[in-house]
Design a protein around this motif. Structure first.
Motif, PDB file in Angstrom:
ATOM      1  N   ILE A  56     -80.051  71.770  98.949  1.00 49.56           N
ATOM      2  CA  ILE A  56     -80.632  70.913  97.926  1.00 49.56           C
ATOM      3  C   ILE A  56     -79.119  70.087  97.573  1.00 49.56           C
ATOM      4  O   ILE A  56     -79.144  68.928  97.397  1.00 49.56           O
ATOM      5  N   GLU A  57     -78.316  70.980  96.826  1.00 48.84           N
ATOM      6  CA  GLU A  57     -77.095  70.544  96.361  1.00 48.84           C
ATOM      7  C   GLU A  57     -76.215  69.808  97.322  1.00 48.84           C
ATOM      8  O   GLU A  57     -75.667  68.785  96.901  1.00 48.84           O
ATOM      9  N   ALA A  58     -76.199  70.373  98.632  1.00 51.01           N
ATOM     10  CA  ALA A  58     -75.244  69.619  99.488  1.00 51.01           C
ATOM     11  C   ALA A  58     -76.083  68.048  99.599  1.00 51.01           C
ATOM     12  O   ALA A  58     -75.181  67.075  99.787  1.00 51.01           O
ATOM     13  N   ALA A  59     -77.091  68.283  99.893  1.00 44.61           N
ATOM     14  CA  ALA A  59     -77.844  66.668  99.918  1.00 44.61           C
ATOM     15  C   ALA A  59     -77.854  65.821  98.862  1.00 44.61           C
ATOM     16  O   ALA A  59     -77.520  64.556  99.202  1.00 44.61           O
ATOM     17  N   ASN A  60     -77.654  66.485  97.736  1.00 45.01           N
ATOM     18  CA  ASN A  60     -77.547  65.611  96.591  1.00 45.01           C
ATOM     19  C   ASN A  60     -76.137  65.059  96.390  1.00 45.01           C
ATOM     20  O   ASN A  60     -76.035  63.945  95.753  1.00 45.01           O
ATOM     21  N   SER A  61     -75.083  65.761  96.980  1.00 45.49           N
ATOM     22  CA  SER A  61     -73.797  65.170  96.976  1.00 45.49           C
ATOM     23  C   SER A  61     -73.511  64.560  98.558  1.00 45.49           C
ATOM     24  O   SER A  61     -72.154  64.084  98.454  1.00 45.49           O
ATOM     25  N   GLY A  62     -74.572  64.248  99.123  1.00 45.25           N
ATOM     26  CA  GLY A  62     -74.174  63.383 100.433  1.00 45.25           C
ATOM     27  C   GLY A  62     -73.595  64.191 101.414  1.00 45.25           C
ATOM     28  O   GLY A  62     -73.442  63.492 102.601  1.00 45.25           O
ATOM     29  N   GLN A  63     -73.530  65.588 101.399  1.00 39.87           N
ATOM     30  CA  GLN A  63     -73.420  66.299 102.503  1.00 39.87           C
ATOM     31  C   GLN A  63     -74.272  66.894 103.407  1.00 39.87           C
ATOM     32  O   GLN A  63     -74.757  67.814 103.146  1.00 39.87           O
ATOM     33  N   PHE A  64     -74.627  65.829 104.111  1.00 38.63           N
ATOM     34  CA  PHE A  64     -75.837  66.044 104.825  1.00 38.63           C
ATOM     35  C   PHE A  64     -75.759  67.052 105.910  1.00 38.63           C
ATOM     36  O   PHE A  64     -76.793  67.675 106.267  1.00 38.63           O
ATOM     37  N   GLU A  65     -74.480  67.147 106.724  1.00 40.31           N
ATOM     38  CA  GLU A  65     -74.498  68.120 107.614  1.00 40.31           C
ATOM     39  C   GLU A  65     -74.598  69.432 107.159  1.00 40.31           C
ATOM     40  O   GLU A  65     -75.342  70.157 107.885  1.00 40.31           O
ATOM     41  N   VAL A  66     -74.120  69.859 105.985  1.00 44.65           N
ATOM     42  CA  VAL A  66     -74.506  71.274 105.345  1.00 44.65           C
ATOM     43  C   VAL A  66     -75.939  71.317 105.055  1.00 44.65           C
ATOM     44  O   VAL A  66     -76.215  72.616 105.356  1.00 44.65           O
ATOM     45  N   ALA A  67     -76.263  70.180 104.563  1.00 46.29           N
ATOM     46  CA  ALA A  67     -77.914  70.389 104.065  1.00 46.29           C
ATOM     47  C   ALA A  67     -78.659  70.670 105.337  1.00 46.29           C
ATOM     48  O   ALA A  67     -79.583  71.804 105.314  1.00 46.29           O
ATOM     49  N   LEU A  68     -78.268  69.909 106.400  1.00 48.64           N
ATOM     50  CA  LEU A  68     -79.200  70.102 107.541  1.00 48.64           C
ATOM     51  C   LEU A  68     -78.931  71.721 108.149  1.00 48.64           C
ATOM     52  O   LEU A  68     -80.037  72.099 108.655  1.00 48.64           O
ATOM     53  N   LYS A  69     -77.692  71.891 108.201  1.00 52.92           N
ATOM     54  CA  LYS A  69     -77.361  73.466 108.571  1.00 52.92           C
ATOM     55  C   LYS A  69     -78.370  74.458 107.647  1.00 52.92           C
ATOM     56  O   LYS A  69     -78.907  75.354 108.348  1.00 52.92           O
ATOM     57  N   GLU A  70     -78.577  74.314 106.489  1.00 53.88           N
ATOM     58  CA  GLU A  70     -79.267  75.362 105.691  1.00 53.88           C
ATOM     59  C   GLU A  70     -80.689  75.254 105.985  1.00 53.88           C
ATOM     60  O   GLU A  70     -81.374  76.098 106.154  1.00 53.88           O
ATOM     61  N   PHE A  71     -81.127  73.784 106.071  1.00 51.05           N
ATOM     62  CA  PHE A  71     -82.502  73.806 106.146  1.00 51.05           C
ATOM     63  C   PHE A  71     -83.047  74.024 107.690  1.00 51.05           C
ATOM     64  O   PHE A  71     -84.166  74.678 107.608  1.00 51.05           O
ATOM     65  N   MET A  77     -85.693  65.031 105.342  1.00 51.59           N
ATOM     66  CA  MET A  77     -84.433  64.659 106.020  1.00 51.59           C
ATOM     67  C   MET A  77     -84.635  63.671 107.321  1.00 51.59           C
ATOM     68  O   MET A  77     -84.203  62.686 107.376  1.00 51.59           O
ATOM     69  N   TYR A  78     -85.402  64.170 108.014  1.00 53.35           N
ATOM     70  CA  TYR A  78     -85.949  63.330 109.318  1.00 53.35           C
ATOM     71  C   TYR A  78     -86.804  62.064 108.609  1.00 53.35           C
ATOM     72  O   TYR A  78     -86.642  60.855 109.003  1.00 53.35           O
ATOM     73  N   GLN A  79     -87.439  62.216 107.643  1.00 57.69           N
ATOM     74  CA  GLN A  79     -88.380  61.112 107.240  1.00 57.69           C
ATOM     75  C   GLN A  79     -87.471  59.931 106.508  1.00 57.69           C
ATOM     76  O   GLN A  79     -87.690  58.802 106.763  1.00 57.69           O
ATOM     77  N   GLY A  80     -86.322  60.560 105.794  1.00 55.02           N
ATOM     78  CA  GLY A  80     -85.585  59.640 105.145  1.00 55.02           C
ATOM     79  C   GLY A  80     -84.270  59.080 106.006  1.00 55.02           C
ATOM     80  O   GLY A  80     -83.549  58.196 105.703  1.00 55.02           O
ATOM     81  N   GLY A  81     -84.177  59.784 107.110  1.00 56.70           N
ATOM     82  CA  GLY A  81     -82.799  59.471 107.922  1.00 56.70           C
ATOM     83  C   GLY A  81     -81.654  60.106 107.315  1.00 56.70           C
ATOM     84  O   GLY A  81     -80.772  59.299 107.263  1.00 56.70           O
ATOM     85  N   TYR A  82     -81.490  61.218 106.692  1.00 57.07           N
ATOM     86  CA  TYR A  82     -80.449  61.605 105.883  1.00 57.07           C
ATOM     87  C   TYR A  82     -79.730  62.527 106.888  1.00 57.07           C
ATOM     88  O   TYR A  82     -80.174  63.803 107.209  1.00 57.07           O
ATOM     89  N   GLY A  83     -78.648  62.029 107.554  1.00 58.66           N
ATOM     90  CA  GLY A  83     -77.818  63.003 108.311  1.00 58.66           C
ATOM     91  C   GLY A  83     -78.282  63.072 109.878  1.00 58.66           C
ATOM     92  O   GLY A  83     -77.625  63.656 110.543  1.00 58.66           O
ATOM     93  N   VAL A  84     -79.331  62.420 109.978  1.00 61.62           N
ATOM     94  CA  VAL A  84     -80.155  62.284 111.321  1.00 61.62           C
ATOM     95  C   VAL A  84     -80.705  61.089 111.401  1.00 61.62           C
ATOM     96  O   VAL A  84     -80.848  60.264 110.609  1.00 61.62           O
ATOM     97  N   THR A  85     -80.821  60.612 112.984  1.00 60.02           N
ATOM     98  CA  THR A  85     -81.855  59.502 113.007  1.00 60.02           C
ATOM     99  C   THR A  85     -83.124  59.545 112.504  1.00 60.02           C
ATOM    100  O   THR A  85     -83.893  60.787 112.667  1.00 60.02           O
TER     101      THR A  85
END
Length: 247
Positions: free
Chosen positions: A29-44, A62-70
């Motif tokens: 969550i912290e990574a997503a909040n700071s825009g580090q989507f690759e880190v967030a995706l790894k954790e999730f 993440m998939y619904q919003g297109g954060y770090g993924v298509t």
């Protein structure tokens, strides 16, 4: 002005689990909040592989919003369904919104209502509020102001500000209940305490129809209810159900 149904806010929804016991989830969550989507995706993804419902839910977002993924609504819906199987009320709510809107899935009001009710019965205030709106408007259900009141009251007791404001309007207009300016004032004041500007304007209108002594009593009641809501000890009042007659 009524507050309409609400939907999950994409990125903000990622911040909803700060109190979780999972360090990995908090890091994601912290990574997503700071825009580090690759880190967030790894954790999730790791948490999803561990069959951890909150992790699956956040991955779906993440998939619904297109954060770090298509952006992939079909994938998001599938992940929400996986989280629902594990009992996630947040996933029930999010998938209900998708069925309600027909985005990522075929529009199905019945499925939306069922999922909203499942989430609401798990005490998710946003789902309780949306059901209140749907019953008030006859959206996907037979219109019932009485049932709308029931759901608004549950959400209001959970300190859901939009429900508190709509509840005040129900009392003001006498929908699903007897018209009661004092109760309208009480719930408008509670919603105002939570920062609702519309409620502040409505409270002013209520006050114009009340005596100073009525305002004083209603304010004391509002303060008591608000304090109990904050403490988690407030329960909605039990209202008599409408009788049905068979001829």
């Amino acid at each position: 002005m009524w507050h309409k149904k609400i939907k999950p806010i994409m990125l903000a929804a990622l911040l909803g689990f700060a109190g979780s016991s999972s360090a990995g989830l908090e890091q994601g969550i912290e990574a997503a909040n700071s825009g580090q989507f690759e880190v967030a995706l790894k954790e999730f993804r790791y948490l999803a592989d561990m069959n951890y419902a909150p992790g699956i839910y956040q991955l779906a977002k993440m998939y619904q919003g297109g954060y770090g993924v298509t952006k992939n609504l079909t994938k998001a819906a599938s992940l929400f369904q996986d989280a629902i199987k594990l009992g996630s009320a947040d996933a029930m709510f999010s998938l209900a919104v998708m069925y309600d809107d027909g985005k990522g899935v075929k529009q199905d009001k019945n499925k939306a209502i069922d999922l909203f009710e499942r989430a609401a019965n798990k005490n998710l205030a946003a789902a309780q509020f949306n059901l209140g709106v749907m019953y008030a408007n006859g959206d996907g259900v037979i219109q019932s102001y009485h049932r709308a009141m029931d759901w608004y009251e549950k959400a209001a007791a959970n300190n859901y500000t939009l429900a508190q404001f709509n509840l005040a309007l129900m009392y003001y207009q006498g929908l699903g209940t007897d018209k009661n300016i004092e109760k309208s004032y009480i719930w408008n004041l509670i919603a105002e305490y939570n920062g609702n500007n519309d409620a502040s304007k409505s409270r002013d209108l209520d006050e114009q129809q009340m005596s100073p002594s009525q305002v004083e009593v209603a304010t004391d009641i509002a303060n008591d209810i608000y304090n109990r809501i904050q403490q988690g000890t407030y329960a909605p009042e039990v209202r008599p159900k409408k009788r049905s007659y068979t001829f």
